[in-house]
Design an enzyme around this catalytic site. Structure first.
Site, PDB file in Angstrom:
ATOM      1  N   TYR A 144      11.603  45.897 -28.636  1.00 30.26           N
ATOM      2  CA  TYR A 144      12.694  45.101 -29.370  1.00 30.26           C
ATOM      3  C   TYR A 144      14.145  45.646 -29.149  1.00 30.26           C
ATOM      4  O   TYR A 144      15.022  44.854 -29.124  1.00 30.26           O
ATOM      5  CB  TYR A 144      12.378  45.259 -31.151  1.00 30.26           C
ATOM      6  CG  TYR A 144      10.819  45.230 -31.572  1.00 30.26           C
ATOM      7  CD1 TYR A 144      10.393  45.511 -32.802  1.00 30.26           C
ATOM      8  CD2 TYR A 144      10.048  44.268 -30.803  1.00 30.26           C
ATOM      9  CE1 TYR A 144       9.248  45.530 -33.252  1.00 30.26           C
ATOM     10  CE2 TYR A 144       8.662  43.958 -31.123  1.00 30.26           C
ATOM     11  CZ  TYR A 144       8.402  44.616 -32.310  1.00 30.26           C
ATOM     12  OH  TYR A 144       7.062  44.281 -32.526  1.00 30.26           O
TER      13      TYR A 144
ATOM     14  N   GLN B 142      11.541  27.839 -27.743  1.00 27.73           N
ATOM     15  CA  GLN B 142      10.946  28.824 -27.865  1.00 27.73           C
ATOM     16  C   GLN B 142      11.820  30.407 -27.692  1.00 27.73           C
ATOM     17  O   GLN B 142      11.038  31.345 -28.004  1.00 27.73           O
ATOM     18  CB  GLN B 142       9.872  29.013 -26.596  1.00 27.73           C
ATOM     19  CG  GLN B 142       8.941  27.827 -26.375  1.00 27.73           C
ATOM     20  CD  GLN B 142       8.074  27.757 -25.095  1.00 27.73           C
ATOM     21  OE1 GLN B 142       7.033  28.850 -24.896  1.00 27.73           O
ATOM     22  NE2 GLN B 142       8.861  27.287 -24.101  1.00 27.73           N
TER      23      GLN B 142
ATOM     24  N   ASP C 268      17.063  33.528 -29.259  1.00 24.79           N
ATOM     25  CA  ASP C 268      18.628  33.739 -29.082  1.00 24.79           C
ATOM     26  C   ASP C 268      19.744  33.193 -29.821  1.00 24.79           C
ATOM     27  O   ASP C 268      20.843  33.714 -29.863  1.00 24.79           O
ATOM     28  CB  ASP C 268      18.901  33.951 -27.536  1.00 24.79           C
ATOM     29  CG  ASP C 268      18.681  32.445 -26.783  1.00 24.79           C
ATOM     30  OD1 ASP C 268      18.382  32.314 -25.676  1.00 24.79           O
ATOM     31  OD2 ASP C 268      18.967  31.381 -27.817  1.00 24.79           O
TER      32      ASP C 268
ATOM     33  N   HIS D 210       9.449  30.232 -32.254  1.00 24.64           N
ATOM     34  CA  HIS D 210       9.258  31.737 -32.056  1.00 24.64           C
ATOM     35  C   HIS D 210       9.903  32.775 -32.607  1.00 24.64           C
ATOM     36  O   HIS D 210       9.969  33.829 -32.572  1.00 24.64           O
ATOM     37  CB  HIS D 210       9.289  32.120 -30.419  1.00 24.64           C
ATOM     38  CG  HIS D 210       7.832  31.492 -29.752  1.00 24.64           C
ATOM     39  ND1 HIS D 210       7.837  31.555 -28.293  1.00 24.64           N
ATOM     40  CD2 HIS D 210       6.977  31.007 -30.161  1.00 24.64           C
ATOM     41  CE1 HIS D 210       6.873  30.724 -27.774  1.00 24.64           C
ATOM     42  NE2 HIS D 210       6.100  30.272 -28.983  1.00 24.64           N
TER      43      HIS D 210
ATOM     44  N   THR E  39      11.059  26.300 -18.987  1.00 26.62           N
ATOM     45  CA  THR E  39      10.047  27.160 -19.439  1.00 26.62           C
ATOM     46  C   THR E  39       8.797  26.955 -18.403  1.00 26.62           C
ATOM     47  O   THR E  39       8.701  26.138 -17.778  1.00 26.62           O
ATOM     48  CB  THR E  39       9.215  26.320 -20.973  1.00 26.62           C
ATOM     49  OG1 THR E  39       8.208  27.188 -21.380  1.00 26.62           O
ATOM     50  CG2 THR E  39       9.013  25.017 -20.697  1.00 26.62           C
TER      51      THR E  39
HETATM   52  N1  APR Z   1      17.584  26.971 -14.998  1.00 28.20           N
HETATM   53  C1  APR Z   1      16.260  26.363 -15.219  1.00 28.20           C
HETATM   54  N2  APR Z   1      15.087  27.050 -15.147  1.00 28.20           N
HETATM   55  C2  APR Z   1      15.190  28.528 -15.050  1.00 28.20           C
HETATM   56  C3  APR Z   1      16.107  29.064 -14.754  1.00 28.20           C
HETATM   57  C4  APR Z   1      17.582  28.177 -14.829  1.00 28.20           C
HETATM   58  N3  APR Z   1      18.806  28.857 -14.577  1.00 28.20           N
HETATM   59  N4  APR Z   1      15.927  30.400 -14.650  1.00 28.20           N
HETATM   60  C5  APR Z   1      14.507  30.553 -14.632  1.00 28.20           C
HETATM   61  N5  APR Z   1      14.015  29.352 -15.046  1.00 28.20           N
HETATM   62  C6  APR Z   1      12.481  29.090 -15.101  1.00 28.20           C
HETATM   63  C7  APR Z   1      11.713  29.726 -14.644  1.00 28.20           C
HETATM   64  O1  APR Z   1      11.294  29.159 -13.136  1.00 28.20           O
HETATM   65  C8  APR Z   1      10.298  29.661 -15.565  1.00 28.20           C
HETATM   66  O2  APR Z   1       9.649  28.511 -15.333  1.00 28.20           O
HETATM   67  O3  APR Z   1      12.469  29.298 -16.628  1.00 28.20           O
HETATM   68  C9  APR Z   1      11.023  29.484 -16.758  1.00 28.20           C
HETATM   69  C10 APR Z   1      10.954  30.835 -17.694  1.00 28.20           C
HETATM   70  O4  APR Z   1       9.582  30.911 -18.100  1.00 28.20           O
HETATM   71  P1  APR Z   1       9.245  32.289 -18.932  1.00 28.20           P
HETATM   72  O5  APR Z   1       9.873  33.475 -18.375  1.00 28.20           O
HETATM   73  O6  APR Z   1       7.677  32.313 -18.777  1.00 28.20           O
HETATM   74  O7  APR Z   1       9.877  31.849 -20.239  1.00 28.20           O
HETATM   75  P2  APR Z   1       9.273  30.847 -21.478  1.00 28.20           P
HETATM   76  O8  APR Z   1       8.497  29.645 -20.691  1.00 28.20           O
HETATM   77  O9  APR Z   1      10.316  30.595 -22.370  1.00 28.20           O
HETATM   78  O10 APR Z   1       8.195  31.932 -22.139  1.00 28.20           O
HETATM   79  C11 APR Z   1       7.595  31.343 -23.155  1.00 28.20           C
HETATM   80  O11 APR Z   1       6.383  33.372 -23.848  1.00 28.20           O
HETATM   81  O12 APR Z   1       6.799  35.495 -23.342  1.00 28.20           O
HETATM   82  C12 APR Z   1       6.423  34.687 -24.389  1.00 28.20           C
HETATM   83  O13 APR Z   1       7.567  34.441 -26.387  1.00 28.20           O
HETATM   84  C13 APR Z   1       7.952  34.499 -24.894  1.00 28.20           C
HETATM   85  O14 APR Z   1       9.126  32.464 -25.755  1.00 28.20           O
HETATM   86  C14 APR Z   1       8.221  32.928 -24.659  1.00 28.20           C
HETATM   87  C15 APR Z   1       7.202  32.397 -24.410  1.00 28.20           C
END
Ligand code: APR
Length: 255
Positions: free
Chosen positions: A75, A109, A112, A127, A196
């Site tokens: 955290y 999700q 921030d 989330h 995502t």
């Molecule tokens: N612009 C667009 N896409 C991007 C960029 C950018 N500048 N930078 C990274 N990405 C993409 C990556 O390619 C990836 O597919 O954003 C995605 C981020 O994926 P994750 O890190 O898995 O995040 P997220 O999908 O939000 O995770 C979902 O999982 O860890 C838990 O609770 C947490 O809310 C989160 C959930």
């Protein structure tokens, strides 16, 4: 199979814009990728938060209940990445689309708070959010303050002394506001899926629910995901560039 848009302002990009303008109730679904350009690392990309903290060792509710000291290591690291961060061009573009009456809501999700800071009004944080701490025992809540980030004992509830946790959804906890989300997904005819990896459920199921009802899927990401084969359009690139250009084109198209 998704039509892949590798560069902006091409015929395919214009086709995606024109088709978007026929949508009646578009909704956006966002992940950590939309905030990377604001200086907040995502979770699963190289160097992402989960490459430093194994989610099963730090990010489950079980870990918080049985080892709050360890959970607070995550955290505090998460809190450090969120300090003084500003919304980016993609956050602001979605707010402009909403203001123009061309976006119903943002389902995010992200914890921030940057969609709201970017001007979006109808934001559903499934989330949770990292701006408050809450007590699982007496449900009290207080703002997250920077002193909470300092190494030291786990912050405790001023009402019942139980360890506090950020008001975020940990693995093993239920996501928030599913009724509002289901209402939106039932009514929407187009889902913009932005930044995502589409791997975490139940959120990863949302695009398929929209598709099952004949809705369109527009995916914006720097790389393809498991969702891409199902999407109608895949717009490759950084969200700050692609989403901003897309929204500007939509608003001009309708202007
Ligand atoms: N612009 C667009 N896409 C991007 C960029 C950018 N500048 N930078 C990274 N990405 C993409 C990556 O390619 C990836 O597919 O954003 C995605 C981020 O994926 P994750 O890190 O898995 O995040 P997220 O999908 O939000 O995770 C979902 O999982 O860890 C838990 O609770 C947490 O809310 C989160 C959930």
């Amino acid at each position: 199979m998704a039509k892949r848009i590798k560069s902006l302002h091409t015929d395919l990009f214009d086709e995606a814009v024109a088709e978007f303008c026929h949508a009646a109730r578009p909704v956006a679904l966002t992940g950590a990728g939309i905030s990377v350009e604001s200086g907040i690392p995502d979770f699963r990309s190289p160097g992402g938060l989960w490459s430093v903290f194994r989610p099963d060792e730090f990010a489950t509710v079980e870990v918080f209940l049985h080892a709050p000291e360890r959970a607070w290591k995550l955290y505090r690291a998460l809190g450090e990445t969120l300090i003084d961060k500003r919304p980016g061009a993609a956050h602001r573009a979605l707010a402009d689309l909403e203001k123009a009456g061309r976006l119903q809501a943002v389902i995010t999700q992200n914890i921030d708070g940057l969609h709201t800071k970017g001007g979006s009004r109808n934001v559903i944080e499934v989330h949770g959010e990292h701006q408050h701490l809450h007590c699982l025992r007496c449900e009290s809540r207080r703002p997250f303050v920077t002193t909470d980030l300092a190494d030291g004992p786990v912050p405790r509830c001023s009402q019942c002394a139980y360890p506090l946790k950020p008001n975020i959804v940990l693995f093993g906890e239920l996501v928030r506001d599913m009724e509002k989300v289901e209402l939106l997904l039932n009514e929407t005819d187009l889902l913009m899926v932005i930044g995502t990896s589409a791997q975490v459920y139940p959120v990863a199921s949302f695009p398929y629910a929209v598709r099952e009802k004949g809705g369109r899927i527009y995916e914006f990401n720097t790389e393809e995901t498991g969702l891409t084969p199902t999407a109608d359009f895949f717009v490759r690139g950084k969200a700050g560039t692609t989403v901003e250009a897309f929204v500007q084109a939509v608003l001009q198209h309708e202007g």
